[in-house]
Every structure is written in C-alpha cells, then in structure tokens.
Design a protein around this motif. Structure first.
Motif, PDB file in Angstrom:
ATOM      1  N   GLY A  52       0.819  -1.206   0.000  1.00 18.88           N
ATOM      2  CA  GLY A  52       0.000   0.000   0.000  1.00 18.88           C
ATOM      3  C   GLY A  52       0.851   1.254   0.000  1.00 18.88           C
ATOM      4  O   GLY A  52       2.070   1.213   0.198  1.00 18.88           O
ATOM      5  N   TYR A  92      -2.418   1.863  -7.726  1.00 18.04           N
ATOM      6  CA  TYR A  92      -2.826   0.457  -7.592  1.00 18.04           C
ATOM      7  C   TYR A  92      -4.104   0.353  -6.761  1.00 18.04           C
ATOM      8  O   TYR A  92      -5.014  -0.400  -7.094  1.00 18.04           O
ATOM      9  N   LYS A  93      -4.169   1.108  -5.691  1.00 12.83           N
ATOM     10  CA  LYS A  93      -5.344   1.087  -4.812  1.00 12.83           C
ATOM     11  C   LYS A  93      -6.597   1.572  -5.535  1.00 12.83           C
ATOM     12  O   LYS A  93      -7.677   1.015  -5.385  1.00 12.83           O
ATOM     13  N   TRP A  94      -6.445   2.620  -6.344  1.00 15.45           N
ATOM     14  CA  TRP A  94      -7.590   3.203  -7.050  1.00 15.45           C
ATOM     15  C   TRP A  94      -8.045   2.353  -8.226  1.00 15.45           C
ATOM     16  O   TRP A  94      -9.229   2.171  -8.441  1.00 15.45           O
ATOM     17  N   LYS A  96      -6.877  -0.882  -9.114  1.00 17.81           N
ATOM     18  CA  LYS A  96      -6.829  -2.342  -8.904  1.00 17.81           C
ATOM     19  C   LYS A  96      -6.147  -3.077 -10.057  1.00 17.81           C
ATOM     20  O   LYS A  96      -6.561  -4.146 -10.464  1.00 17.81           O
ATOM     21  N   LYS A 166      -7.104  -7.196  -1.691  1.00 19.77           N
ATOM     22  CA  LYS A 166      -7.175  -5.749  -1.877  1.00 19.77           C
ATOM     23  C   LYS A 166      -7.720  -5.041  -0.650  1.00 19.77           C
ATOM     24  O   LYS A 166      -7.382  -3.908  -0.384  1.00 19.77           O
ATOM     25  N   ASP A 167      -8.597  -5.682   0.138  1.00 20.87           N
ATOM     26  CA  ASP A 167      -9.144  -5.015   1.303  1.00 20.87           C
ATOM     27  C   ASP A 167      -8.137  -4.928   2.460  1.00 20.87           C
ATOM     28  O   ASP A 167      -8.344  -4.181   3.401  1.00 20.87           O
ATOM     29  N   ILE A 169      -5.014  -3.930   1.910  1.00 19.51           N
ATOM     30  CA  ILE A 169      -4.027  -2.900   1.546  1.00 19.51           C
ATOM     31  C   ILE A 169      -4.558  -1.542   1.923  1.00 19.51           C
ATOM     32  O   ILE A 169      -5.652  -1.200   1.743  1.00 19.51           O
TER      33      ILE A 169
END
Length: 169
Positions: A52, A92-94, A96, A166-167, A169
């Motif tokens: 993250g 990456y977070k936005w 995916k 993903k949850d 991070i």
C-alpha cells in the motif's frame, strides 16, 4: 489475516524490500548530476502493490536515508522515490491493476519527483539546474525499474504470494 499477522507481514516484507534497495541501489549510474537507480523503482512498485501507499513511502524514505548515510545515495532520491512510491501505491489502490502502479511510479518519480529535485539541487546542493533537468534521467531509471517490477510480478508465481487481498491494503 488478523491485524497482528498483517502488520508482521508488512514489516518483514518492508525490511526485505528496503534491504534489496539499499544493497542493489549501490549500483547506480551517474547522469546529469543525479544517481539513477532502477532498483529503487522496482522496490517502489512492489511496495505500492503489496503493502500500500503508506508503507511504500516509508520504505522509499528508509532506503534513501540509509543510502545517504552510507554515502551511496543522493539527496535527490528523497523526492523522486517517495512521491513515486506514493503514486504507485495510490494508483494500484484506485485502479486495482498492477500496470497502473507502473504508471503511478512513472508520474510520481519521472515527472513530479524530478521537478521537485530542482530546488534540492539548486538550493541545497548548489548545482546549477533547471526545472526539467532531471525529468529525462529520472524517467529513464523509473521506466526500467517499474517495468522490471511489473514483469517480475506478472511472470513469477510470487504474484500469488505477495499480492494480498485488496481489502488488506
């Protein structure tokens, strides 16, 4: 993964990535007054994807700090590596998508970090520089390292081991 195991995982992986960056970051190429190191960009993308944005920033800062203490780094590494790590993690977070981390690293380091290196070079290092002087060397280094990280994660089985849910991070 519970919170303690998740934090332990992130700290151990951070230590490994910082070690890789410090050890292999010594192999840099001087270009236009900067020391470019594709390894830092490799680590930024891996950190941004697996840990993250906030851990990625801490890893970039730690790597730059240690390399500067050892005399193998440059003050110019701070803005480039930290902003690139932030953007890699946020993209990456936005989005995916692992390739979006590569784009984030390029924008963060190759463009924004390179322009933020200007005041450091001119004010702190006393070098005559222009605003866009570091864009080309930072971008070249960034492209090599970020693409290598993307290929490493895509091709290897380590992708399934490193990329957490993903949850988390």
């Amino acid at each position: 993964m519970n919170k303690e195991k998740n934090l332990t995982y992130k700290l151990v992986l951070s230590g490994l990535l910082i070690g890789i960056s410090v050890l292999f970051g010594t192999f840099s190429i001087p270009m236009f007054g900067a020391k470019i190191s594709p390894i830092q960009h490799f680590v930024n993308v891996i950190s941004g994807i697996t840990l993250g944005p906030w851990f990625a920033i801490l890893n970039a800062f730690s790597s730059s700090f240690i390399r500067n203490i050892l005399g193998t780094g440059s003050l110019l590494a701070f803005p480039g590596s930290m902003i690139g790590a932030l953007f890699a993690g946020l993209f990456y977070k936005w989005f995916k998508n692992m390739f979006s981390a590569v784009i984030g690293e390029f924008i963060g380091t190759g463009i924004i970090g390179a322009m933020l290196a200007y005041p450091i070079a001119s004010l702190l290092l006393g070098k005559e520089a222009s605003l866009f002087l570091y864009v080309i060397p930072f971008s070249l280094s960034c492209i090599v390292g970020a693409i290598f990280a993307y290929a490493f994660l895509k091709v290897s089985l380590i992708n399934k081991i490193l990329v957490m849910k993903k949850d988390n991070i």
